[in-house]
Motif scaffolding. Sequence first.
Motif, mmCIF file in Angstrom:
data_model
loop_
_atom_site.group_PDB
_atom_site.id
_atom_site.type_symbol
_atom_site.label_atom_id
_atom_site.label_comp_id
_atom_site.label_asym_id
_atom_site.label_seq_id
_atom_site.Cartn_x
_atom_site.Cartn_y
_atom_site.Cartn_z
ATOM 1 N N TRP A 28 -39.309 34.931 36.293
ATOM 2 C CA TRP A 28 -38.185 34.853 35.355
ATOM 3 C C TRP A 28 -38.659 34.490 33.951
ATOM 4 O O TRP A 28 -39.732 33.918 33.762
ATOM 5 C CB TRP A 28 -37.175 33.809 35.831
ATOM 6 C CG TRP A 28 -37.725 32.407 35.801
ATOM 7 C CD1 TRP A 28 -37.712 31.515 34.771
ATOM 8 C CD2 TRP A 28 -38.442 31.756 36.867
ATOM 9 N NE1 TRP A 28 -38.353 30.362 35.128
ATOM 10 C CE2 TRP A 28 -38.794 30.477 36.387
ATOM 11 C CE3 TRP A 28 -38.772 32.134 38.174
ATOM 12 C CZ2 TRP A 28 -39.493 29.567 37.188
ATOM 13 C CZ3 TRP A 28 -39.469 31.228 38.953
ATOM 14 C CH2 TRP A 28 -39.825 29.954 38.467
ATOM 15 N N LYS A 30 -36.680 32.664 30.519
ATOM 16 C CA LYS A 30 -35.452 32.028 30.036
ATOM 17 C C LYS A 30 -35.535 31.763 28.535
ATOM 18 O O LYS A 30 -36.632 31.557 27.998
ATOM 19 C CB LYS A 30 -35.220 30.699 30.760
ATOM 20 C CG LYS A 30 -35.034 30.811 32.257
ATOM 21 C CD LYS A 30 -34.895 29.418 32.872
ATOM 22 C CE LYS A 30 -34.815 29.469 34.379
ATOM 23 N NZ LYS A 30 -34.786 28.109 34.981
ATOM 24 N N VAL A 47 -31.439 34.773 44.257
ATOM 25 C CA VAL A 47 -30.210 34.077 43.864
ATOM 26 C C VAL A 47 -28.952 34.751 44.422
ATOM 27 O O VAL A 47 -27.829 34.397 44.060
ATOM 28 C CB VAL A 47 -30.116 33.944 42.325
ATOM 29 C CG1 VAL A 47 -31.267 33.113 41.796
ATOM 30 C CG2 VAL A 47 -30.077 35.314 41.642
ATOM 31 N N SER A 59 -27.504 30.602 33.891
ATOM 32 C CA SER A 59 -28.477 29.517 34.036
ATOM 33 C C SER A 59 -28.586 29.093 35.492
ATOM 34 O O SER A 59 -27.860 29.588 36.365
ATOM 35 C CB SER A 59 -28.048 28.317 33.187
ATOM 36 O OG SER A 59 -26.934 27.670 33.773
ATOM 37 N N ASP A 60 -29.448 28.124 35.748
ATOM 38 C CA ASP A 60 -29.642 27.636 37.117
ATOM 39 C C ASP A 60 -28.352 27.081 37.712
ATOM 40 O O ASP A 60 -28.156 27.127 38.926
ATOM 41 C CB ASP A 60 -30.729 26.548 37.139
ATOM 42 C CG ASP A 60 -32.117 27.112 36.896
ATOM 43 O OD1 ASP A 60 -32.481 28.072 37.584
ATOM 44 O OD2 ASP A 60 -32.825 26.589 36.026
ATOM 45 N N SER A 64 -27.681 27.681 41.758
ATOM 46 C CA SER A 64 -28.164 26.646 42.680
ATOM 47 C C SER A 64 -27.199 25.466 42.723
ATOM 48 O O SER A 64 -26.427 25.249 41.783
ATOM 49 C CB SER A 64 -29.548 26.145 42.228
ATOM 50 O OG SER A 64 -30.472 27.204 42.126
ATOM 51 N N ALA A 69 -30.260 22.427 40.445
ATOM 52 C CA ALA A 69 -30.208 23.028 39.110
ATOM 53 C C ALA A 69 -30.617 22.021 38.046
ATOM 54 O O ALA A 69 -31.350 22.359 37.110
ATOM 55 C CB ALA A 69 -28.809 23.566 38.836
ATOM 56 N N PHE A 72 -34.349 21.659 37.965
ATOM 57 C CA PHE A 72 -34.994 22.797 37.318
ATOM 58 C C PHE A 72 -34.816 22.732 35.800
ATOM 59 O O PHE A 72 -35.755 23.006 35.038
ATOM 60 C CB PHE A 72 -34.413 24.113 37.845
ATOM 61 C CG PHE A 72 -34.527 24.306 39.330
ATOM 62 C CD1 PHE A 72 -35.526 23.688 40.057
ATOM 63 C CD2 PHE A 72 -33.614 25.107 40.016
ATOM 64 C CE1 PHE A 72 -35.633 23.859 41.437
ATOM 65 C CE2 PHE A 72 -33.703 25.294 41.392
ATOM 66 C CZ PHE A 72 -34.715 24.663 42.102
ATOM 67 N N MET A 73 -33.609 22.372 35.368
ATOM 68 C CA MET A 73 -33.313 22.343 33.932
ATOM 69 C C MET A 73 -34.089 21.233 33.227
ATOM 70 O O MET A 73 -34.555 21.407 32.096
ATOM 71 C CB MET A 73 -31.813 22.193 33.725
ATOM 72 C CG MET A 73 -31.017 23.411 34.214
ATOM 73 S SD MET A 73 -29.235 23.146 34.338
ATOM 74 C CE MET A 73 -28.792 23.130 32.596
ATOM 75 N N ASP A 76 -37.506 22.486 32.771
ATOM 76 C CA ASP A 76 -37.543 23.469 31.686
ATOM 77 C C ASP A 76 -37.578 22.780 30.327
ATOM 78 O O ASP A 76 -38.278 23.234 29.403
ATOM 79 C CB ASP A 76 -36.337 24.402 31.757
ATOM 80 C CG ASP A 76 -36.415 25.386 32.913
ATOM 81 O OD1 ASP A 76 -37.518 25.545 33.477
ATOM 82 O OD2 ASP A 76 -35.385 25.993 33.253
ATOM 83 N N ASN A 92 -36.261 24.441 47.030
ATOM 84 C CA ASN A 92 -35.376 25.464 46.477
ATOM 85 C C ASN A 92 -34.609 26.064 47.657
ATOM 86 O O ASN A 92 -34.862 25.736 48.807
ATOM 87 C CB ASN A 92 -36.191 26.532 45.743
ATOM 88 C CG ASN A 92 -35.374 27.268 44.691
ATOM 89 O OD1 ASN A 92 -34.154 27.417 44.843
ATOM 90 N ND2 ASN A 92 -36.032 27.724 43.647
#
Length: 243
Positions: A28, A30, A47, A59-60, A64, A69, A72-73, A76, A92
């Motif tokens: 991916w 982003k 997904v 977005s995540d 998720s 999420a 993950f964010m 990021d 995950n």
Amino acid sequence: MKYESTLAQISTQQIISMFDLLSDVIFWIKDEAGRVIHCNKEFVEHVGRKSINQVLGHSDLDFSPSYLAKNFMLDDQKVMAGEIITDRLELNIGKSGELAWFTTSKRPLKNPSGEIIGTYGIARNLKETVKTLSGMEKIKRPVEYIKNNYSQDIAIEQLAEVANLSVSALERRFRKYLKKTPMQFLREIRLENSRRMLVETQMPISEIAYLNGFASHSYFSRHFKKMFGQLPASYRSEIQANL
């Protein structure tokens, strides 16, 4: 030179479309807000969507559970600040909806001026990675043993016995296929599960550490900060403030 001329004619789109050829790799890209601006077919399937158009701009949080999420964010955001993540184990959702272990790598996405404008990354289901890279029970067995028993005391000698290998041979195979030692793999499994429990439960941090096989709170905190960039208490506070 001739190869440079040929390379110059290859578009970015051609390069990233090559990831569609990798059936076991989720890929991916982003933007700075964490929205997907490109991904491969495996990501789309991962997904639960039917086309890339159903993924772009999301977005995540759209794909998720919130606790995953947010993890993950937060990662990021750290990558946006210049951090890199390489072959890190994390939980995950698998294709069939169950929680599964993945190895994930993330990098900052930069424009020609060197400014960070987003992130990109890849993830592989650990089970599929072991199957694809080794095809051998001698790496699969200790991996499964760790995944099923990580809360208990596990010595390297136990893992070597499970794999029917010497300790040195076991360590060589883990480094070859998973880019880490058996004990590093065990610690990452424990830390990632601890991270999940920090978000999903209100258990005291010392209890979470104990339930995930850490003998001392200080040892747990030190390695948690090394892996995730924050102490467990700070991580829990930041995640829960944004839920």
